[in-house]
Design a protein around this motif. Sequence first.
Motif, PDB file in Angstrom:
ATOM      1  N   GLU A 238       1.472  -0.841   0.119  1.00  0.00           N
ATOM      2  CA  GLU A 238      -0.227   0.071   0.256  1.00  0.00           C
ATOM      3  C   GLU A 238       1.241   1.401   0.342  1.00  0.00           C
ATOM      4  O   GLU A 238       0.583   2.319  -0.621  1.00  0.00           O
ATOM      5  N   LEU A 239       1.769   1.365   0.958  1.00  0.00           N
ATOM      6  CA  LEU A 239       2.393   2.458   0.798  1.00  0.00           C
ATOM      7  C   LEU A 239       3.163   2.628  -0.472  1.00  0.00           C
ATOM      8  O   LEU A 239       3.397   3.519  -1.155  1.00  0.00           O
ATOM      9  N   LEU A 240       4.081   1.192  -1.627  1.00  0.00           N
ATOM     10  CA  LEU A 240       4.814   1.556  -2.786  1.00  0.00           C
ATOM     11  C   LEU A 240       3.584   2.742  -3.734  1.00  0.00           C
ATOM     12  O   LEU A 240       3.883   3.161  -4.474  1.00  0.00           O
ATOM     13  N   ASP A 241       2.522   1.661  -3.414  1.00  0.00           N
ATOM     14  CA  ASP A 241       1.599   2.128  -4.320  1.00  0.00           C
ATOM     15  C   ASP A 241       0.923   3.451  -4.340  1.00  0.00           C
ATOM     16  O   ASP A 241       0.953   4.223  -5.018  1.00  0.00           O
ATOM     17  N   TYR A 242       1.246   4.271  -2.600  1.00  0.00           N
ATOM     18  CA  TYR A 242       0.868   5.664  -2.374  1.00  0.00           C
ATOM     19  C   TYR A 242       1.628   6.504  -3.571  1.00  0.00           C
ATOM     20  O   TYR A 242       1.710   7.167  -3.496  1.00  0.00           O
ATOM     21  N   ALA A 259      10.792  -1.021   4.530  1.00  0.00           N
ATOM     22  CA  ALA A 259       8.883  -1.077   4.757  1.00  0.00           C
ATOM     23  C   ALA A 259       8.857  -0.569   3.286  1.00  0.00           C
ATOM     24  O   ALA A 259       7.983  -0.671   2.399  1.00  0.00           O
ATOM     25  N   PHE A 260       9.716   0.421   2.185  1.00  0.00           N
ATOM     26  CA  PHE A 260       9.376   1.197   0.770  1.00  0.00           C
ATOM     27  C   PHE A 260      11.205   0.467   0.078  1.00  0.00           C
ATOM     28  O   PHE A 260      11.958   0.472   0.929  1.00  0.00           O
ATOM     29  N   PRO A 261      11.250   0.179  -1.199  1.00  0.00           N
ATOM     30  CA  PRO A 261      12.346  -0.311  -1.296  1.00  0.00           C
ATOM     31  C   PRO A 261      13.687   0.481  -1.886  1.00  0.00           C
ATOM     32  O   PRO A 261      13.513   1.805  -2.084  1.00  0.00           O
ATOM     33  N   GLY A 262      14.867   0.238  -0.828  1.00  0.00           N
ATOM     34  CA  GLY A 262      15.827   0.824  -1.053  1.00  0.00           C
ATOM     35  C   GLY A 262      15.912   1.464  -1.574  1.00  0.00           C
ATOM     36  O   GLY A 262      17.092   2.807  -1.894  1.00  0.00           O
ATOM     37  N   SER A 263      15.974   0.778  -3.079  1.00  0.00           N
ATOM     38  CA  SER A 263      16.929   1.158  -4.065  1.00  0.00           C
ATOM     39  C   SER A 263      15.714   1.801  -4.897  1.00  0.00           C
ATOM     40  O   SER A 263      16.002   2.408  -6.450  1.00  0.00           O
ATOM     41  N   LEU A 344      -6.045   6.586   1.520  1.00  0.00           N
ATOM     42  CA  LEU A 344      -5.215   8.004   1.013  1.00  0.00           C
ATOM     43  C   LEU A 344      -4.938   7.903  -0.974  1.00  0.00           C
ATOM     44  O   LEU A 344      -5.312   8.878  -1.858  1.00  0.00           O
ATOM     45  N   VAL A 345      -4.921   6.434  -1.563  1.00  0.00           N
ATOM     46  CA  VAL A 345      -4.729   5.457  -2.143  1.00  0.00           C
ATOM     47  C   VAL A 345      -6.385   6.344  -3.238  1.00  0.00           C
ATOM     48  O   VAL A 345      -6.294   6.844  -4.673  1.00  0.00           O
ATOM     49  N   GLU A 346      -7.196   6.047  -2.843  1.00  0.00           N
ATOM     50  CA  GLU A 346      -8.529   5.742  -3.160  1.00  0.00           C
ATOM     51  C   GLU A 346      -9.285   7.473  -3.740  1.00  0.00           C
ATOM     52  O   GLU A 346      -9.587   8.012  -4.649  1.00  0.00           O
ATOM     53  N   VAL A 347      -8.345   8.321  -2.353  1.00  0.00           N
ATOM     54  CA  VAL A 347      -9.068   9.801  -2.524  1.00  0.00           C
ATOM     55  C   VAL A 347      -7.869  10.763  -3.748  1.00  0.00           C
ATOM     56  O   VAL A 347      -8.055  11.075  -4.350  1.00  0.00           O
ATOM     57  N   ASP A 348      -6.878  10.300  -3.821  1.00  0.00           N
ATOM     58  CA  ASP A 348      -5.696  10.757  -4.925  1.00  0.00           C
ATOM     59  C   ASP A 348      -5.771  11.819  -5.075  1.00  0.00           C
ATOM     60  O   ASP A 348      -5.677  12.455  -5.775  1.00  0.00           O
ATOM     61  N   GLY A 349      -4.752  12.823  -3.639  1.00  0.00           N
ATOM     62  CA  GLY A 349      -4.933  14.023  -3.734  1.00  0.00           C
ATOM     63  C   GLY A 349      -3.189  14.220  -4.085  1.00  0.00           C
ATOM     64  O   GLY A 349      -2.548  14.357  -2.916  1.00  0.00           O
ATOM     65  N   ARG A 350      -3.129  14.787  -5.619  1.00  0.00           N
ATOM     66  CA  ARG A 350      -2.163  14.926  -5.847  1.00  0.00           C
ATOM     67  C   ARG A 350      -1.267  15.892  -5.401  1.00  0.00           C
ATOM     68  O   ARG A 350      -1.868  17.113  -5.994  1.00  0.00           O
TER      69      ARG A 350
END
Length: 575
Positions: A238-242, A259-263, A344-350
């Motif tokens: 979900e973090l990566l998606d966001y 938790a998030f890809p280091g590379s 937050l992904v659903e709201v999508d406030g970029r």
Amino acid sequence: MSPKVTEVDGRELKVENQEMTGSSMLIQALARENVDVIFGYPGGAILPTYDEIYRTGIRHILARHEQGAVHAAEGYARVSGKAGVCVVTSGPGATNVVTGLADAMIDSLPMVVITGQVATSVIGTDAFQEADVVGVTMPVTKHNFQVREVEELPRVIKEAFHIATTGRPGPVLIDLPKDVSVASGFFNYDQDVDLPGYQPTVVPNKLQIKKLAEAVTKAKKPVLLVGAGVLHSKASKELLDYVEQQQIPVTSTLLGLGAFPGSHKLHLGMAGMHGTYTANMALHEADLLINVGARFDDRLTGNLKHFAPEAVVAHIDIDPAEIGKNVETAIPVVGDAKEALRMLVEVDGRPSACDEWKEQVQQWAAEYPLWYNEDDTTLKPQRLVEMIYEETGGEAVVTTDVGQHQMWAAQFYKFDKPNRWVTSGGLGTMGFGFPSAIGAQFAEPDKQVVAVLGDAGFQMTAQEMSILQELNLPVKIILVNNASLGMVRQWQQLFYEERYSNSLFPIQPDFVKMAEAYNIKGWKVENPNDMQQTLKEALDYNGPVLVDCRVAKEENVYPMIAPGSGHHEMEGIKP
């Protein structure tokens, strides 16, 4: 009520509502909680439980010290996401696990620790091996119980696992008097958990999510700060998606690594006292800081007067007590990180316009990377960690103690997947790294586990090599040996005018012979030109190994935020 037979993992358990002893109830309950391994150490008050362990055949790993048992359970919990289980006896057995409880409490690790206790008839009389375990452990457990009636035991165990693994995870202790463990009662594990005073908020308030999304839309310099809460909620996807939807740069806490890809191109590295220049400057200059599951502890923030001075702070956390505790928070979001990120992904406030911001952080990363001076004659610890990363392909589970080697591992090993990084964060526990590697190996028996240890911390729990010998457990011990208490020595050099008071080791054991005494393969490496090949041999070896790596003794961890300084006042950035 008619009896009911229960089966778990193909094992037929005793019937529900059958009369049995407290010890039998305990083992039956652990089976129903899908506990596949227990770490522990027996003694008089817990002997009835150990007799039940013998008769039922549940898997038990005999540590050589209770501290080893509790840290192994922590490593198991960190990697598996399940509750680690530890069983010890009363008095000194129980007090020897207090450090592990405190470590698990501050780092939010799910644990159930069962301690034997003297009989209820002599509690309070200073009986042999009696200690007020409930009183001693109350400040360092999420909850604790002392069972006084045998028929309370199934309910207590069920509540203990529920409390340990829900909300903000943490350690729960069950103190079991010996007479209760031998008394008989009716076992009923079908009852529901009913704790009106314990109802963690999982789903965040929609209005707060909307408010955060609106703040993101307005931000010019947003940054995400990712903590271990993302790992505990299994929210890495979900973090990566966001992040990929919003294109917001990401920094990690020490415990949030993986938790998030280091590379990933948007990952700026670890923030805090020994974080990257890019991560720390991003926090300093951000206009919106979104904290997901981190504690805002002092090693992260530095001087609070200078922390994120331009930022609107949003904080997503399942523990409302953490929000606003250290840093003033404009947008509090109480709830589970997975749920919050999904919403937050659903709201999508970029963000409306942050291309310049992304260019700025990428420029910092290019101009001020992590660095060290390479040397053909001495083995640099930073290069050692890089080689471990290269030889494992970034796929290993890495455990550490606390100190310089811990920081070098955090800086130079890129964690692209969750639950591959096992370290003591908040408490900073020396002796944690090796036994936690044992627990990690039981959690992931098919993965390579590498214990990157300091020579000082290793000696605190080195007796657990007996477990590697006994079970041929393929843990790889890599000693970053600088013959000192490395971080203590560094602080004495920088802040105490090089008065090295009791931080240097003029004499050390022969670690290779020490390993061989436990029938473990050992290597010693001093020449940097030999390191890569030795490391390859060690990692490929079919069984446990120890590699004593004699690194440059006076190497320091940089960058560094000195005590009292802010993120913009880092020392030791690339010259």
